[in-house]
Design a protein around this motif. Structure first.
Motif, mmCIF file in Angstrom:
data_model
loop_
_atom_site.group_PDB
_atom_site.id
_atom_site.type_symbol
_atom_site.label_atom_id
_atom_site.label_comp_id
_atom_site.label_asym_id
_atom_site.label_seq_id
_atom_site.Cartn_x
_atom_site.Cartn_y
_atom_site.Cartn_z
ATOM 1 N N PRO A 52 0.792 -1.227 0.000
ATOM 2 C CA PRO A 52 0.000 0.000 0.000
ATOM 3 C C PRO A 52 0.825 1.278 0.000
ATOM 4 O O PRO A 52 0.803 2.036 0.963
ATOM 5 C CB PRO A 52 -0.792 -0.121 1.300
ATOM 6 C CG PRO A 52 0.149 -0.832 2.199
ATOM 7 C CD PRO A 52 0.983 -1.728 1.349
ATOM 8 N N GLY A 61 -0.652 4.490 1.201
ATOM 9 C CA GLY A 61 -1.879 3.799 1.532
ATOM 10 C C GLY A 61 -2.461 4.182 2.871
ATOM 11 O O GLY A 61 -2.125 5.200 3.436
ATOM 12 N N ASN A 75 -12.417 -2.550 2.123
ATOM 13 C CA ASN A 75 -11.529 -3.330 1.279
ATOM 14 C C ASN A 75 -12.226 -4.602 0.811
ATOM 15 O O ASN A 75 -12.731 -5.383 1.622
ATOM 16 C CB ASN A 75 -10.268 -3.687 2.079
ATOM 17 C CG ASN A 75 -9.183 -4.279 1.200
ATOM 18 O OD1 ASN A 75 -9.460 -4.820 0.138
ATOM 19 N ND2 ASN A 75 -7.951 -4.176 1.648
ATOM 20 N N THR A 129 -8.132 -7.189 -4.139
ATOM 21 C CA THR A 129 -7.324 -6.468 -5.114
ATOM 22 C C THR A 129 -7.971 -6.523 -6.489
ATOM 23 O O THR A 129 -8.988 -7.182 -6.698
ATOM 24 C CB THR A 129 -5.917 -7.074 -5.192
ATOM 25 O OG1 THR A 129 -6.006 -8.431 -5.667
ATOM 26 C CG2 THR A 129 -5.246 -7.063 -3.816
ATOM 27 N N GLY A 142 -10.085 -0.816 -3.120
ATOM 28 C CA GLY A 142 -8.767 -0.302 -2.786
ATOM 29 C C GLY A 142 -8.232 0.631 -3.853
ATOM 30 O O GLY A 142 -7.729 1.723 -3.559
ATOM 31 N N THR A 153 -3.488 -2.642 -6.255
ATOM 32 C CA THR A 153 -4.066 -2.078 -5.036
ATOM 33 C C THR A 153 -4.214 -0.560 -5.112
ATOM 34 O O THR A 153 -4.923 0.028 -4.294
ATOM 35 C CB THR A 153 -3.191 -2.405 -3.818
ATOM 36 O OG1 THR A 153 -1.872 -1.883 -4.028
ATOM 37 C CG2 THR A 153 -3.114 -3.909 -3.573
#
Length: 292
Positions: free
Chosen positions: A41, A44, A185, A188, A194, A260
């Motif tokens: 991330p 992130g 979340n 992916t 995300g 991501t």
């Protein structure tokens, strides 16, 4: 993007923490840890458990209590000292978002020197900038920008640095406005929540920087000067090098199903969208996957 030398940033609430707090400009970031973080991330929202070096918060044991950025008084300080540039960015970001979000509560901005405890584990020089929802804090080790230059070929100059800080603030806005809870979340992939969350944070950063020259200190002095084309290219370059596809190419593979954060092209697109069109253009959850 350059600070107006006379702008007043003395009211900043940024602090610096870490085992080497008294030493200006600590060591570099290890490429192995950084690569793990980038594939995960980068820029992130929660780095807990992503790296072996991250441990639960130790309550601040063996850590400095932090020092204020009281030496950062003016835009000139921000132009000549990277710590002060981060402190100045905090002032301007809080000013901007206080005008956009009712009941805005600012995040805590912490510059990391060495390592320090957070609500998401240990922030260290092995981890890039991140936002921790648990303590509503933004953590940045400024040496991260050197790694972007040395290992990823980014220019990583002033406007790129402001873009990255603005991106982290975007995650705070997502947290306090309920975006994170509304779009949790879900794994992916190129259309995942995300990716949409990260692209929206890019858009928020662009919207802030597109409007930032209208923000002034209490004396009416603009905080920042209009960016040059070269500076805008610098920010777009940073958005490119942190794209999932560009990062994965460093390891010899590109797998969109593992994305991501979005591709380089998408990250540039959403930063530009925010910069040119403003906050109302930033609902990445309302568009189809082909429009991301």
């Amino acid at each position: 993007m350059t600070f107006n030398p006379n702008a007043d940033i003395s009211g900043n609430s940024t602090s610096k923490r870490g085992r080497n707090t008294a030493i200006v400009g600590g060591g570099g970031v290890g490429i192995v840890g950084l690569l793990v973080f980038l594939i995960g991330p980068l820029l992130g929202v929660d780095v807990t458990g992503l790296m072996g070096g991250i441990t639960p918060d130790d309550g601040g044991q063996n850590q400095s209590s932090g020092t204020s950025m009281s030496q950062c008084d003016t835009g000139e300080d921000a132009n000549t000292n990277i710590d002060c540039r981060m402190a100045g960015a905090q002032v301007v970001l809080d000013d901007y978002w206080a005008q956009k979000v009712d009941g805005y509560e600012p995040p805590a901005m912490t510059l990391v020197d060495g390592q320090t405890s957070t609500g998401c584990g240990t922030a260290s020089n092995q981890v890039g900038p991140f936002y921790c929802p648990a303590d509503q804090g933004v953590y940045i080790d400024p040496s991260f920008f050197d790694i972007l230059r040395q290992q990823y070929g980014a220019s990583a100059d002033e406007l790129a640095q402001l873009y990255i800080v603005g991106h982290e603030w975007g995650h705070h806005i997502q947290n306090i406005t309920g975006v994170m809870s509304e779009h949790p979340n879900n794994g992916t992939g190129p259309e995942s929540n995300g990716v949409r969350t990260e692209l929206q944070a890019d858009c928020y950063a662009g919207a802030w920087l597109g409007n930032v020259t209208t923000l002034t200190d209490d004396n009416g002095t603009p905080y920042l000067e209009e960016p040059s084309k070269q500076q805008l290219d610098d920010a777009l370059n940073a958005a490119f090098v942190v794209g999932d596809d560009h990062i994965q190419e460093q390891s010899g593979f590109v797998n969109p199903e593992s994305f991501t954060h979005g591709s380089s092209k998408q990250r540039q697109k959403w930063f530009t969208t925010g910069y040119n069109e403003g906050l109302n253009s930033c609902d990445t959850f309302a568009v189809s996957g082909s429009e991301l």
